[in-house]
Scaffold this motif. Sequence first.
Motif, PDB file in Angstrom:
ATOM      1  N   ARG A 186       0.826  -1.208   0.000  1.00  0.00           N
ATOM      2  CA  ARG A 186       0.000   0.000   0.000  1.00  0.00           C
ATOM      3  C   ARG A 186       0.862   1.261   0.000  1.00  0.00           C
ATOM      4  NH1 ARG A 186      -4.773   0.243   4.253  1.00  0.00           N
ATOM      5  NH2 ARG A 186      -5.279  -1.598   3.000  1.00  0.00           N
ATOM      6  N   ALA A 187       1.977   1.235   0.739  1.00  0.00           N
ATOM      7  CA  ALA A 187       2.857   2.411   0.793  1.00  0.00           C
ATOM      8  C   ALA A 187       3.449   2.711  -0.585  1.00  0.00           C
ATOM      9  CB  ALA A 187       3.975   2.186   1.817  1.00  0.00           C
ATOM     10  N   LEU A 188       3.779   1.670  -1.336  1.00  0.00           N
ATOM     11  CA  LEU A 188       4.319   1.867  -2.679  1.00  0.00           C
ATOM     12  C   LEU A 188       3.247   2.414  -3.614  1.00  0.00           C
ATOM     13  CD1 LEU A 188       6.701   1.562  -4.588  1.00  0.00           C
ATOM     14  CD2 LEU A 188       6.030  -0.816  -4.977  1.00  0.00           C
ATOM     15  N   LEU A 241       0.280  -8.467  -7.389  1.00  0.00           N
ATOM     16  CA  LEU A 241      -0.829  -8.353  -8.338  1.00  0.00           C
ATOM     17  C   LEU A 241      -1.839  -7.307  -7.877  1.00  0.00           C
ATOM     18  CD1 LEU A 241      -1.387 -12.108  -9.280  1.00  0.00           C
ATOM     19  CD2 LEU A 241      -0.348 -10.323 -10.684  1.00  0.00           C
ATOM     20  N   ASP A 242      -2.074  -7.228  -6.566  1.00  0.00           N
ATOM     21  CA  ASP A 242      -2.961  -6.189  -6.038  1.00  0.00           C
ATOM     22  C   ASP A 242      -2.393  -4.804  -6.317  1.00  0.00           C
ATOM     23  OD1 ASP A 242      -4.811  -7.973  -5.121  1.00  0.00           O
ATOM     24  OD2 ASP A 242      -4.146  -7.929  -3.027  1.00  0.00           O
ATOM     25  N   PHE A 243      -1.084  -4.652  -6.130  1.00  0.00           N
ATOM     26  CA  PHE A 243      -0.422  -3.378  -6.397  1.00  0.00           C
ATOM     27  C   PHE A 243      -0.621  -2.945  -7.848  1.00  0.00           C
ATOM     28  CE2 PHE A 243       3.588  -1.605  -8.169  1.00  0.00           C
ATOM     29  CZ  PHE A 243       3.477  -0.324  -7.653  1.00  0.00           C
ATOM     30  N   ILE A 244      -0.402  -3.877  -8.781  1.00  0.00           N
ATOM     31  CA  ILE A 244      -0.574  -3.563 -10.195  1.00  0.00           C
ATOM     32  C   ILE A 244      -2.038  -3.257 -10.505  1.00  0.00           C
ATOM     33  CG2 ILE A 244      -0.475  -4.517 -12.528  1.00  0.00           C
ATOM     34  CD1 ILE A 244       2.212  -3.630 -11.478  1.00  0.00           C
ATOM     35  N   ARG A 282      -3.370   0.231 -12.044  1.00  0.00           N
ATOM     36  CA  ARG A 282      -4.130   0.310 -13.306  1.00  0.00           C
ATOM     37  C   ARG A 282      -5.401   1.126 -13.118  1.00  0.00           C
ATOM     38  NH1 ARG A 282      -5.535  -5.043 -15.993  1.00  0.00           N
ATOM     39  NH2 ARG A 282      -6.174  -3.606 -17.631  1.00  0.00           N
ATOM     40  N   VAL A 283      -6.097   0.897 -11.996  1.00  0.00           N
ATOM     41  CA  VAL A 283      -7.319   1.659 -11.738  1.00  0.00           C
ATOM     42  C   VAL A 283      -7.005   3.141 -11.602  1.00  0.00           C
ATOM     43  CG1 VAL A 283      -9.176   2.052 -10.078  1.00  0.00           C
ATOM     44  CG2 VAL A 283      -8.518  -0.284 -10.675  1.00  0.00           C
ATOM     45  N   ILE A 310       2.983 -14.435 -11.650  1.00  0.00           N
ATOM     46  CA  ILE A 310       2.917 -12.987 -11.917  1.00  0.00           C
ATOM     47  C   ILE A 310       2.945 -12.731 -13.423  1.00  0.00           C
ATOM     48  CG2 ILE A 310       4.145 -10.796 -11.653  1.00  0.00           C
ATOM     49  CD1 ILE A 310       2.861 -11.611  -9.099  1.00  0.00           C
ATOM     50  N   VAL A 311       3.888 -13.374 -14.115  1.00  0.00           N
ATOM     51  CA  VAL A 311       4.049 -13.152 -15.554  1.00  0.00           C
ATOM     52  C   VAL A 311       2.784 -13.545 -16.316  1.00  0.00           C
ATOM     53  CG1 VAL A 311       5.332 -13.847 -17.609  1.00  0.00           C
ATOM     54  CG2 VAL A 311       6.556 -13.415 -15.477  1.00  0.00           C
TER      55      VAL A 311
END
Length: 249
Positions: free
Chosen positions: A101-103, A143-146, A150-151, A179-180
Motif C-alpha cells: 500500500r505504501a508503494l 498483483l494487487d499493487f498492479i 491500473r485503476v 505474476i508473468v
Amino acid sequence: QSKFTLLRDTRTDGSFLVHHFLSFYLRAGCKVCFVALLQSFSHYNIVAQKLGVSLAAAKERGQLVFLEGLKSCLDLLFGEEEQPGQPSPLQFLSGSTSDLRALFDFVRVSLTPADGDSWKGPVLLVDDLSVLLSLGAAPVAVLDFIHYCRVSVCCQLKGNIVVLVHSNEDCEDEENELIVNSLCHHSDLILWAEGLATGFCKDVHGQIKIIKRLSLRQAAEQDLVQIYQYKIQDRNVTFFARGLSAAVL
C-alpha cells in the motif's frame, strides 16, 4: 492513453526497452513516475544521456519522480528515513505490513496532477517487478499493487503503465511465473524479448515478439503477433525481419 504495456524478457536482458520508454515519455512531455528497483539513478542517467535525455534535469523541473529502490532498501534496513515523518514506499521490508500500500500511495501521489501542471499525461514505469518477489513480497500483494495502479493511473488519470518482468519457462519459480502469466492476460501490449535458441551471435542479439492484445477489447478478435530480430548498438537498436541480419546476408 489508458494502456498497460508488459515488457517481458527470457534468456536475455530486456532493459533496453525500459530505457526506450523512459526517454520516449520524457521527450513527449509526460509526467513519469519511475520505480527503479534494479539499478541506481546514475546508471539510468548515463544511458538516458546517450539517448539525448537528462534525468537530473527532468527531476529538477518536476517531470520525473524517481524511486531508487536500492537506496530505499538500505535506508529502511539500516533505520534511516529518506524524509523524516514519511513512511518508505518499500515499508513492507520492515515486516510491519505485508502489502504494498505504501508503494501504491507513493505512485498515486507522484502522478496526481497538481495545480499548474502542464504535463501531457501520467506514466508509471517499473523496472523490474520480479525484484519485489525477491524482496519478500507475496505474489498476491504484487498483483494487487498492479491492479490498483491500473485503476488509478489508466482508468482515473488516463495515463499509461509500462512494467518489466523477467521470466524463464524452464525455471521452477512458480511465484514469478504466476505474476508473468497473470500480467499477460491483462496487458494491452506485450513486448517479449527472447535470447536466441542457437546461442550468441554478434550480429543478432535476440528476437522480440510484439503481441497486440486485440482480444482484450473484442472477444472475437485474434491477437496480432509480429516477430523481429534485433541488434543493440551504443545509442539505438536495429530491428529486422528474421533471416535478414548481416550474419545471414
